[in-house]
Design an enzyme around this catalytic site. Structure first.
Site, PDB file in Angstrom:
ATOM      1  CB  CYS A 136      61.727 -83.243 -17.899  1.00  0.00           C
ATOM      2  SG  CYS A 136      62.058 -82.133 -16.922  1.00  0.00           S
ATOM      3  CB  CYS A 139      58.470 -81.365 -15.935  1.00  0.00           C
ATOM      4  SG  CYS A 139      60.648 -81.163 -16.947  1.00  0.00           S
ATOM      5  CG  ASP A 140      56.133 -84.486 -16.383  1.00  0.00           C
ATOM      6  OD1 ASP A 140      55.596 -83.304 -16.694  1.00  0.00           O
ATOM      7  OD2 ASP A 140      56.790 -84.485 -17.374  1.00  0.00           O
TER       8      ASP A 140
END
Ligand code: NDP
Length: 311
Positions: A136, A139-140
């Site tokens: 992701c 997200c990261d």
């Protein structure tokens, strides 16, 4: 043994929408949240295309709204995971966390889908260590600001994520296994014209390097056989999703990719009283809003099924 009128398995947009409708229809729904409460939106940041939020909303905040609305109508939301089912019996039997057994008149499957991985030993090891392997980017990606990363995949997701990463990172290698993309022309064009994205066509990852954190990767050109080492700090995988339908195998009809087959214009499965909604049965649209829509349909289908049975 506990008996439930309407059991909902899964707690993403599909499950919670089913809960709101089932609760308002007085089916007294019980929801088991599953392994990732709130589902895939919990690992998303900004959601800009969910109607009703004109300025956008954070994924976890949107799921908090879903939950609050379901609780307001007294959905019984529980921690736990359905680990086994027996859909040959009436009522249906479902086991939670391998111990508690429940019977249910109707079951709504809203178990969603999970990211796929390449399956390399080095990839899984570094992912489990939290060492820089992720599925992701949104997200990261933040952790790799000013660094070099790689992303595997050639679909719309990979293109979208590569573009997102290109704004944070100095360089993004895009590892494409064929000599062409699967993504739409517009998305391809976007990555092909971004100066700090280097596309490695006909390439496969042999190894993600690094003991505790990602330090590089070995990339093999499948036409020439050449192996190239790239230095990277983050390794992203965007090669599609797998529906979370394993426990229903043998009972519920699925396609070759294990997406549940529902009857046209309904959420009915091949088993009476069992309905499926959201990404567990949708490989085409896969949006929060379409998942919510089919969650609504599943609750209405369950309500009509129960009414027809005289409940
Ligand atoms: P897709 O299934 O569309 O693409 C997966 C990609 O990963 C393919 O390019 C595939 O390669 C590659 N791949 C699969 N397995 C491997 C492997 N083992 N090693 C290397 N590469 C691999 O998944 P997406 O998640 O990209 O998209 C899913 C759906 O969501 C699609 O319908 C897409 O259009 C949609 N979507 C739309 C968006 C938008 O419109 N903004 C954004 C994101 C998704 P190959 O091509 O060789 O099979």
């Amino acid at each position: 043994m506990e008996h439930i009128q309407c059991l909902i398995i899964g707690s993403g947009p599909a499950g919670y929408t089913a809960a709101v409708y089932a609760a308002r229809a007085d089916l007294k729904p019980v929801m088991y949240e599953g392994m990732e409460p709130g589902g895939q939106l919990m690992i998303t940041t900004e959601v800009e295309n969910y109607p009703g939020f004109p300025t956008g909303v954070q994924g976890p905040e949107l799921m908090a709204h879903f939950r609050e609305q379901a609780l307001r109508f007294k959905t019984d939301v529980r921690i736990g995971m359905a680990t086994k089912v027996d859909f040959n019996s009436t009522p249906k039997r479902v086991w939670i966390d391998n111990e508690k057994e429940i019977t249910a008149d109707t079951v709504i499957i809203a178990t969603g889908a999970s990211a796929k991985w390449l399956g390399l030993e080095s990839e899984i090891r570094l992912r489990n260590l939290g060492g820089g392997v992720s599925a992701c980017a949104v997200c990261d990606g933040f952790f790799y600001r000013g660094k070099e990363v790689a992303i595997v995949g050639a679909g719309d997701t990979a293109c979208e994520e590569a573009h997102y990463l290109s704004k944070l990172c100095t360089k993004v290698y895009m590892i494409v296994r064929r000599d062409q993309f699967r993504a739409s022309k517009a998305m391809q064009h976007r990555v092909q014209t971004t100066p700090n994205i280097e596309i490695l066509y006909s390439s496969e990852t042999q190894e993600v390097q690094g003991e505790h954190v990602v330090e590089g990767a070995l990339i093999k050109n499948t036409i020439t056989g050449d192996v190239r080492q790239i230095k990277i700090d983050g390794f992203f995988v965007a090669i599609g999703h797998q529906p979370n339908t394993g426990i229903f195998k043998g009972f519920i009809d699925m396609d070759e990719q294990e997406y549940i087959i529902t009857q046209p214009d309904s959420t009915k499965t091949n088993i009476e009283g069992v309905f499926a909604c959201g990404d567990a049965q949708d490989k085409i649209y896969r949006q929060a809003i379409t998942a919510a829509g089919t969650g609504c349909m599943a609750a209405l289908d369950a309500e009509r099924y129960l009414a027809a049975k005289g409940h």
